[in-house]
Design an enzyme around this catalytic site. Structure first.
Site, mmCIF file in Angstrom:
data_model
loop_
_atom_site.group_PDB
_atom_site.id
_atom_site.type_symbol
_atom_site.label_atom_id
_atom_site.label_comp_id
_atom_site.label_asym_id
_atom_site.label_seq_id
_atom_site.Cartn_x
_atom_site.Cartn_y
_atom_site.Cartn_z
ATOM 1 N N HIS A 127 0.829 -1.264 -0.165
ATOM 2 C CA HIS A 127 -0.016 -0.060 0.001
ATOM 3 C C HIS A 127 1.122 1.163 -0.347
ATOM 4 O O HIS A 127 2.091 1.170 1.279
ATOM 5 C CB HIS A 127 -1.466 0.368 1.350
ATOM 6 C CG HIS A 127 -2.299 -1.458 1.590
ATOM 7 N ND1 HIS A 127 -2.373 -1.886 2.789
ATOM 8 C CD2 HIS A 127 -2.883 -1.450 0.050
ATOM 9 C CE1 HIS A 127 -3.084 -2.663 2.453
ATOM 10 N NE2 HIS A 127 -3.140 -2.227 0.779
ATOM 11 N N GLU A 130 1.640 3.638 3.070
ATOM 12 C CA GLU A 130 1.924 2.522 3.751
ATOM 13 C C GLU A 130 3.679 3.112 3.873
ATOM 14 O O GLU A 130 3.976 1.604 2.905
ATOM 15 C CB GLU A 130 1.290 2.114 4.025
ATOM 16 C CG GLU A 130 -0.131 1.406 4.616
ATOM 17 C CD GLU A 130 -0.600 -0.206 4.527
ATOM 18 O OE1 GLU A 130 -0.257 -0.339 5.287
ATOM 19 O OE2 GLU A 130 -2.278 0.305 4.941
ATOM 20 N N HIS A 234 3.044 -3.389 6.514
ATOM 21 C CA HIS A 234 1.879 -2.442 6.615
ATOM 22 C C HIS A 234 2.667 -1.890 7.611
ATOM 23 O O HIS A 234 3.130 -1.522 8.450
ATOM 24 C CB HIS A 234 1.034 -3.221 6.633
ATOM 25 C CG HIS A 234 0.685 -4.119 5.237
ATOM 26 N ND1 HIS A 234 -0.321 -4.177 4.256
ATOM 27 C CD2 HIS A 234 1.081 -5.319 4.819
ATOM 28 C CE1 HIS A 234 -0.482 -4.333 3.504
ATOM 29 N NE2 HIS A 234 0.256 -6.175 3.603
ATOM 30 N N GLU A 328 2.020 -6.139 10.651
ATOM 31 C CA GLU A 328 1.916 -3.540 11.045
ATOM 32 C C GLU A 328 2.432 -3.009 11.589
ATOM 33 O O GLU A 328 2.804 -3.655 13.059
ATOM 34 C CB GLU A 328 0.103 -3.787 10.835
ATOM 35 C CG GLU A 328 -0.833 -4.562 10.737
ATOM 36 C CD GLU A 328 -1.459 -3.434 9.328
ATOM 37 O OE1 GLU A 328 -0.951 -2.538 8.766
ATOM 38 O OE2 GLU A 328 -1.657 -4.140 8.340
#
Length: 560
Positions: A127, A130, A234, A328
């Site tokens: 993404h 990110e 991420h 993440e």
């Protein structure tokens, strides 16, 4: 290394044709040759209080700032020129807007597959907005290459692993995003408006989204290199999320979804906990926002968090047997650059320890009765219905927790085999399987030729890269030194099996003139002078001339 009595040695010989027995100690203490033992070098990686060694990047080449695509490209090119014996730079394709999807290999054998040793990967910035993972991976490269000669743990990792790092899978999205933006979707998608982490084939539901160039590049990449372990970085949360991401009966965008567990749920939880427990904050499970969920121990099943169709980690696992975890790493998707040092400090230990888990479980070779490798044999751990396959050299790997297992092996033209084995904590189990032909060969039978190697022109480049090019195993590299047992030689050493495999494939390395149909070299810049660094040539100023075979395109770019 000494193994305590509790781990008992039980050699299992099933019937004629099974290539092994299982390593298990019978006396109070048994000394084993385990050069692949992680604990022997762990103290070299960690300092006082189990903290990683201090990392001070050369700010003239890489500082804690954000790098646009041109800056990143310059850094990667400069790094592989300075450390040619530890790095190799290639591109798996281009984004919609034509930006290269760079991958840096960091390893003691960057241009050649190391026989019997695993390939692992990190992917960042799927993404575009990110952005923390993108910078973490650049600093990961810098940390590995500058620590190789001073840190025994890093040296062990690079000597026994080939680490492929793709800092940005979505460079177009990154170019459209903005520093300081913690939320929102600006830059998340590729330049055609597709979410790349919803763009892969899906096991549970048909994915009708048009496949994008970035996604196709990854699919070709992992089809050609058999990765054992992968992490996808991420932002927007602080959690390690493991498969499955999707579920047969998903109510999407719900924070109360049921878990969707894989047959390897114990392994995925362990991998996720390895990252979370070595992270400065993740294992606390604190929610980034009051309205966001908290995560016990800093890990979650993907579908239990929120189900999604077309995720990359499910595709890696189901289609290719690669265990991928989504990491993440920041509550803010694109935080200010002055916070990047903090994110590196939080993640440094986790990123290293996670990759080392590729050396857990079972690994080995599947061979014919003559010791030749069997390519694309299908393997499965009994009771775990997601399988995996062998490489062109007959190699296989599977991450498993300590325990007793049964390996089921199938290959066209051979009798299926079941082999019992044991996995211990200290080192991987080396398990070699000999398959018997389903029909005895006749006098008129001709042997099947081994895989075709790359064209001889590639020798002008000095080395060949990855499994894309059918390269010869590096003679300098030894396989993992976990003990191997088989019914033909109860005390066979790892090098015995390696020598048999190498002998079977060596005659083909220089004889063929066929190019690989998918990945090819791109035009190089001719002759260039490069300064070799700590991992480089012994000469201070070495000049390298690289010839590029005529007619090759830019699907896979190698550069120094």
């Amino acid at each position: 290394m000494l193994i305590p009595k509790q781990a008992v040695l039980a050699a299992v010989t099933l019937c004629a044709g099974i290539a092994f027995a299982i390593q298990v100690p019978t006396s109070d203490q048994i000394s084993l040759s385990t050069g692949n033992d992680r604990s022997d070098v762990l103290s070299g990686f960690t300092g006082v209080g189990n903290e990683p060694r201090a990392y001070r990047p050369d700010t003239s080449s890489l500082d804690f700032v954000y790098h646009n695509h041109d800056d990143m490209t310059r850094y990667l090119r400069a790094t592989t020129a300075r450390y040619p014996n530890l790095t190799a730079l290639y591109s798996i394709g281009k984004s919609v807007q034509g930006r290269e999807l760079w991958v840096m290999v960091v390893s003691a054998s960057p241009y050649e597959h190391m026989l019997g040793k695993p390939d692992v990967k990190y992917i960042g910035n799927i993404h575009g907005n990110e952005a923390v993972g993108r910078e973490l991976l650049l600093h990961m490269i810098q940390y590995l290459i500058t620590s190789y000669t001073t840190d025994p743990y890093i040296k062990w990792l690079l000597d026994n692993t080939r680490i492929h790092i793709l800092p940005s899978l979505n460079p177009d999205g990154y170019a459209a995003s903005k520093e300081g933006t913690c939320d929102g979707g600006q830059g998340r998608y590729n330049s055609r408006g597709f979410d790349l982490n919803r763009n892969f084939p899906d096991y549970f539901k048909q994915n009708n989204k048009r496949s994008q160039p970035e996604t196709e590049a990854v699919k070709e990449w992992i089809n050609k290199i058999q990765f054992v372990l992968s992490g996808s970085l991420h932002g927007g949360a602080l959690v390690a999320s493991y498969p499955y991401d999707n579920t047969p009966n998903a109510m999407f965008n719900s924070y109360v979804s049921a878990p969707s567990l894989t047959p390897d749920d114990d392994v995925f939880k362990h991998l996720s906990l390895t990252y979370a427990n070595n992270h400065a904050k993740m294992s606390r499970g604190v929610a980034c926002k009051s309205a966001s969920p908290s995560f016990e121990n800093g890990i979650t099943n993907g579908a239990a968090w929120y189900p999604l169709t077309g995720g990359m980690q499910d595709y890696n696992y189901i289609w290719h047997g690669c265990m991928e975890v989504t990491l993440e790493v920041s509550c803010c998707k694109f935080p200010p650059a002055y916070e990047l040092r903090k994110y590196w400090d939080d993640n440094q230990l986790s990123m290293i320890k996670f990759l080392a888990e590729a050396h857990r479980g079972v690994q080995g070779f599947v061979m014919d009765p003559n010791g030749g490798p069997i390519e694309r044999a299908q393997l499965k751990i009994k009771g775990r219905d997601v399988g995996f396959s062998t490489t062109k050299y007959g190699e296989f790997w599977r991450i498993l927790m300590p325990g007793v297992y049964k390996l089921e092996v199938f290959a066209d033209g051979f009798v299926p085999r079941d082999v019992d084995f044991m996995v211990v904590e200290q080192h991987p189990t080396l398990l070699n399987v000999t398959m018997q032909p389903s029909k005895p060969p006749t006098q008129s039978s001709s042997p099947v030729p081994p895989p075709s190697p790359p064209p001889s022109e590639f020798s002008a480049l000095g080395e060949r890269v990855d499994e894309h090019f059918e390269q010869q195993p590096s003679p300098q590299q030894e396989p993992t030194t976990a003990p191997v047992f088989n019914d033909q030689a109860q005390h066979a050493t790892p090098s015995t099996t390696t020598a048999r495999i190498a002998a079977a494939i060596a005659p083909t390395i220089t004889s063929s003139q066929h190019q690989h149909p998918i990945f090819k070299f791109a035009p190089a810049n001719g002759t260039q002078s490069q300064q070799h660094g700590e991992g480089g040539d012994s000469s201070a100023n070495a000049t390298t001339t690289r010839r590029t075979p005529a007619g090759l395109n830019d699907r896979l770019v190698f550069t120094n």
